[in-house]
Design an enzyme around this catalytic site. Structure first.
Site, short mmCIF file in Angstrom:
data_model
loop_
_atom_site.label_atom_id
_atom_site.label_comp_id
_atom_site.label_asym_id
_atom_site.label_seq_id
_atom_site.Cartn_x
_atom_site.Cartn_y
_atom_site.Cartn_z
N HIS A 201 0.80 -1.23 0.00
CA HIS A 201 0.00 0.00 0.00
C HIS A 201 0.83 1.27 0.00
CE1 HIS A 201 -3.28 -2.80 0.69
NE2 HIS A 201 -3.92 -1.93 -0.06
N ARG A 308 -10.37 4.08 -1.42
CA ARG A 308 -9.89 3.27 -0.29
C ARG A 308 -10.07 4.08 1.01
NH1 ARG A 308 -5.65 1.58 -4.13
NH2 ARG A 308 -5.52 -0.68 -4.13
N ARG A 344 -15.45 2.21 -1.15
CA ARG A 344 -15.29 0.90 -0.54
C ARG A 344 -15.31 1.04 0.98
NH1 ARG A 344 -9.88 -2.50 -1.44
NH2 ARG A 344 -8.96 -0.98 -0.03
N GLU A 445 -12.01 -10.76 -4.25
CA GLU A 445 -10.56 -10.83 -4.03
C GLU A 445 -10.16 -12.05 -3.22
OE1 GLU A 445 -9.38 -7.05 -2.33
OE2 GLU A 445 -11.16 -6.95 -1.08
N ASP A 469 -5.16 -8.71 -4.12
CA ASP A 469 -5.41 -9.76 -3.15
C ASP A 469 -5.76 -11.08 -3.82
OD1 ASP A 469 -4.95 -8.79 -0.51
OD2 ASP A 469 -6.62 -7.43 -0.79
N ARG A 479 1.69 -10.66 -0.94
CA ARG A 479 1.83 -9.55 -1.90
C ARG A 479 2.88 -8.52 -1.50
NH1 ARG A 479 -3.88 -6.21 -1.40
NH2 ARG A 479 -2.70 -4.35 -1.92
N CYS A 516 -10.02 -3.43 -10.19
CA CYS A 516 -9.43 -2.24 -9.57
C CYS A 516 -8.08 -2.53 -8.90
CB CYS A 516 -10.40 -1.61 -8.57
SG CYS A 516 -10.78 -2.68 -7.19
#
Ligand code: PEP
Ligand code: MG
Length: 590
Positions: A201, A308, A344, A445, A469, A479, A516
């Site tokens: 992130h 987000r 989201r 995901e 994800d 990840r 996305c």
């Protein structure tokens, strides 16, 4: 002889993973994260006066810092956001906390850091068990302030990474998402980390800030010192330590060429996203803050495909209120209307723990498989409902869509929808306006969600595939682990087949599918995704022009053929080459 004098400063090129495009040349700011190590020793009764005076000085210094931060937040974000620091100031003025610390100093014979830490921990534990939610949240305030005060007692600078990074290349072992959120306005030149991957992130934030980044540079933090000159190549994933004149000259030319290409792409992105055979594709943006809607407009995004919202929580010292959230969601919806904004719900946990929420999140050995996102929200109905009401209220001011992250199956989706129904009923009873037809979707995901796409499609109105994800869970590749980053393959046959399955099932029930995850922002994969039947793509705003250029250079018929061809292949590498060849044959930015 000091080691400085014999230090080799010849040019060294270190490989890493290209994480955010761009080239930067500057001096290093070495960011070291270490937990506070508290000194623990006994003191002589004669030293008590000095220990008390140190404590008082630290209280004053901390108070000044909090007041400064409050003023800054007030200027940048407004009075409401700044009000939370009043709670911090109250902690610093709490006579019970202060006198208990001094009593501890007298009776225990220990140094002041240890005494204060012990008393603060007692307070935090007591507040954490209180029923009343508002009072329970005070534990987070005490924890925050105690940390600052201890830093001051230890003489450690409590400046934020954002302040320190200005005009520098930040080199760190890793950067937490909350630190990345703080880097937002920092004007850092570049970010380089020892660990991490393209989908961590902090990197996603770097890309949206248009700051070049290289991750997985292994032991770079051990090789550089503060003030060293480095060149960061975020296109190729390289860090050049002590760059020579010729290298700087060569990179100066590369930088100019790349800038020209970016300008051409940006210019071309004023055109609509239509394929050569006339199919319009919605290209939307991923944002982390309401203010990033400016970027969406700058890069001609068709609204927001992923907001987000957890970044509102990561950059705040405590859980933002319903009104604070409403203001942010409303601002985004209003700015971009009539284009849609897909909000989201909270995806905290995993690699996004909330700094001020240690009381809400336990330490977990497998955070990516743990108490994150919708699982956390369903266990914290008060927090979840505040957010749902804030989103519903914002829906009266634009084209808002809501989606849940990390849904694993139909029952979980039904539980989330039931909480949403309660919020709708509460607002209706109070006569508060909201869009009763606001579409509700779910992210796909988790493999179990992909496999039950037919069931989920019956209980929601759209899907958005979170490939970051989904790939992690399908291939069992963490990840954010740079050591296995080469195994993180978006064109693995399992990924391609799963995407096809999701799209087929969604379309069977008349639902649209967006992607996305970061895969959607790589122009090399645009044809594959659209060819598989994906309806919309959503990405970090600066990536929009390159993807739009690719969309405008292909026919959907060719993209469908490409997808069919990859479905027959047996290895990720073959499909990757096919996508790259398809892209290179069509996309030429002169
Ligand atoms: C994803 O998983 O692809 C996604 C878009 O969500 P995040 O990166 O925030 O986990
Ligand atoms: Mg995700």
């Amino acid at each position: 002889m000091p080691t400085d004098e014999i230090r080799d400063t010849s040019e060294i090129t270190l490989p890493g993973i290209a994480a955010s495009p761009g080239i930067a040349h500057g001096q290093v700011f070495l960011h070291v994260q270490n937990d506070l190590e508290l000194p623990a020793h006994d003191i002589d009764p004669a030293q008590r006066g000095e220990e008390t005076a140190r404590f008082e000085r630290a209280l004053i210094a901390t108070r000044l810092q909090v007041q400064r931060t409050k003023a800054e937040v007030e200027k940048n974000l407004g009075a409401d956001e700044a009000r939370i620091f009043d709670a911090h100031l109250l902690v610093l003025e709490d006579q019970a906390l202060i006198s208990e610390t001094l009593r501890e100093l007298e009776t225990s014979g220990h140094n002041i850091e240890r005494c204060f830490h012990r008393v603060a921990q007692r307070y935090i534990a007591a507040f954490e068990t209180i029923e009343d939610e508002y009072l329970r949240e005070r534990a987070g305030d005490i924890r925050d302030v105690a940390q600052r005060l201890l830093q001051n007692l230890l003489g450690q600078a409590a400046q934020s990474l954002g302040e320190l990074a200005k005009g520098r290349v930040v080199v760190a072992g890793d950067i937490t998402p909350s630190e990345a959120a703080g880097l937002d306005r920092s004007e850092a030149l570049a970010i380089v980390t020892d660990t991490g991957s393209k989908t961590s992130h902090a990197v996603i934030v770097a890309r949206s800030m248009r700051v070049p980044a290289v991750v997985g540079a292994r032991d770079l933090t051990k090789r550089v010192r503060n003030g060293d000159w480095v060149l960061v190549d975020g296109y190729e994933g390289k860090v050049i330590l002590h760059p020579a004149e010729q290298t700087l000259f060569r990179y100066g030319k590369i930088r100019l060429e790349k800038k020209n290409i970016e300008l051409r792409l940006l210019e071309a992105s004023r055109q609509p996203a239509v394929t050569l055979d006339g199919v319009t594709v919605a290209l939307r943006a991923n944002i982390e803050q309401a203010g990033e809607t400016k970027l969406v407009q700058e890069f001609h995004g068709d609204g927001v495909g992923l907001f987000r919202t957890e970044f509102l929580f990561l950059s705040a010292p405590r859980v933002p209120s319903e009104d604070e959230q409403y203001a942010a969601y409303r601002a985004a919806a209003e700015t971009l209307a009539p284009a849609p904004v897909v909000i989201r719900t909270l995806d905290l946990g995993g690699d996004k723990p909330m700094p001020g929420g240690a009381h809400l999140f336990a330490r977990e050995s497998n955070p990516f498989l743990g108490h994150r996102a919708i699982r956390f929200c369903l266990d914290q109905p008060a927090i979840f409902k505040d957010q749902l009401r804030a989103i519903l209220r914002a829906s009266a001011h634009g084209k808002v869509r809501l989606m849940y992250p990390m849904i694993s199956g139909r029952e979980e989706l039904a539980r989330a929808n039931a909480v949403l129904a309660e919020c709708r009923a509460e607002l209706t009873a109070k006569g508060v306006a909201f869009d009763a037809t606001m579409p509700v979707g779910t992210m796909i995901e988790i493999p179990s969600a992909a496999l039950t796409a037919d069931l989920l499609a019956q209980d929601c109105e759209f899907f958005s595939v979170g490939t970051n994800d989904l790939i992690q869970y399908l291939l069992a590749i963490d990840r954010v682990n740079d050591r296995i980053a080469h195994l993180y393959e978006p064109t693995h046959p399992a990924v391609i087949r799963t995407l096809r399955h999701i799209v087929t099932e969604a379309h069977r029930f008349g639902r649209k599918v967006s992607v996305c995850g970061e895969m959607a922002g790589d122009p090399v994969y645009a044809a594959l995704l659209l060819g598989l039947g994906v309806d919309e793509l959503s990405m970090t705003p600066p990536l929009l022009p390159a993807v739009k250029f690719a969309v405008r250079a292909m026919t959907l018929a060719d993209a469908r053929q490409l997808a069919e061809d990859t479905l027959k292949l047996t290895s990720a590498k073959e499909s990757q080459s096919l996508c790259e060849n398809f892209y290179r044959a069509r996309v030429k930015v002169e």
